[in-house]
Design an enzyme around this catalytic site. Structure first.
Site, PDB file in Angstrom:
ATOM      1  N   PRO A 282       0.842  -1.202   0.000  1.00 24.47           N
ATOM      2  CG  PRO A 282      -0.107  -1.134   2.126  1.00 24.47           C
ATOM      3  CD  PRO A 282       0.712  -1.980   1.223  1.00 24.47           C
ATOM      4  CG  HIS A 283       1.854   2.930  -3.263  1.00 23.31           C
ATOM      5  ND1 HIS A 283       1.549   1.630  -3.619  1.00 23.31           N
ATOM      6  CD2 HIS A 283       1.580   3.677  -4.347  1.00 23.31           C
ATOM      7  CE1 HIS A 283       1.127   1.608  -4.871  1.00 23.31           C
ATOM      8  NE2 HIS A 283       1.118   2.842  -5.331  1.00 23.31           N
ATOM      9  N   GLY A 284       0.896   5.820  -0.929  1.00 24.86           N
ATOM     10  CA  GLY A 284       0.177   7.040  -1.243  1.00 24.86           C
ATOM     11  C   GLY A 284       1.058   8.242  -1.013  1.00 24.86           C
TER      12      GLY A 284
END
Length: 150
Positions: free
Chosen positions: A66-68
């Site tokens: 997960p990334h942002g």
């Protein structure tokens, strides 16, 4: 590139307890809020949920990345987690995820953000690394596996 440039020992979760995707993301961002009083945990959680809505970051082989990007963040932060039982994360191969590598980056470092994601992907494509990670003992064992990785 070394993961420990963006990772701290307290950002290594050796036995994640969440069972739902949203809760996993909240569990992963929680230590950042403890380490940095001005870090907006709720905003980070929303950013990650919005990214997941575009398509899962569960890439298969028990792995999710997960990334942002968050405005106002001054550095890239990585949080790593391991679930001993596996979590349904809507992975591309429909299997539970056990290894989580969360990457939160400032908006203005797109190139470095992509290089870190590529580095993590390469590392996690190695079965020997995944096995060492899954079988490491406790947080210190995980930290050792992470810091010894090329």
């Amino acid at each position: 590139m070394k993961l420990e440039e963006y990772l701290r020992p307290e950002f290594v979760l050796d036995d994640m307890r969440s069972v739902h995707k949203s809760d996993v993301l909240a569990e992963l961002v929680a230590p950042i809020g403890v380490a940095f009083a001005d870090f907006d945990v709720d905003k980070a959680h929303r950013v990650l949920l919005e990214r997941e809505a575009l398509g899962t970051t569960g890439i298969g082989d028990g792995v999710a990345i997960p990334h942002g990007k968050m405005p106002g963040l001054s550095q890239i932060i990585i949080v790593v987690g391991r679930s001993l039982t596996g979590i349904n994360f809507d992975a591309l191969d429909f299997k539970p995820c056990r290894l989580f590598f969360l990457v939160i980056a400032p908006e203005h470092v797109a190139g470095m953000h992509l290089r870190i994601l590529a580095h993590i992907s390469r590392l996690l494509s190695e079965e020997s690394f995944r096995e060492a990670f899954l079988h490491a003992e406790g947080r210190q064992g995980l930290w050792r596996v992470l810091t010894e990785a090329a």
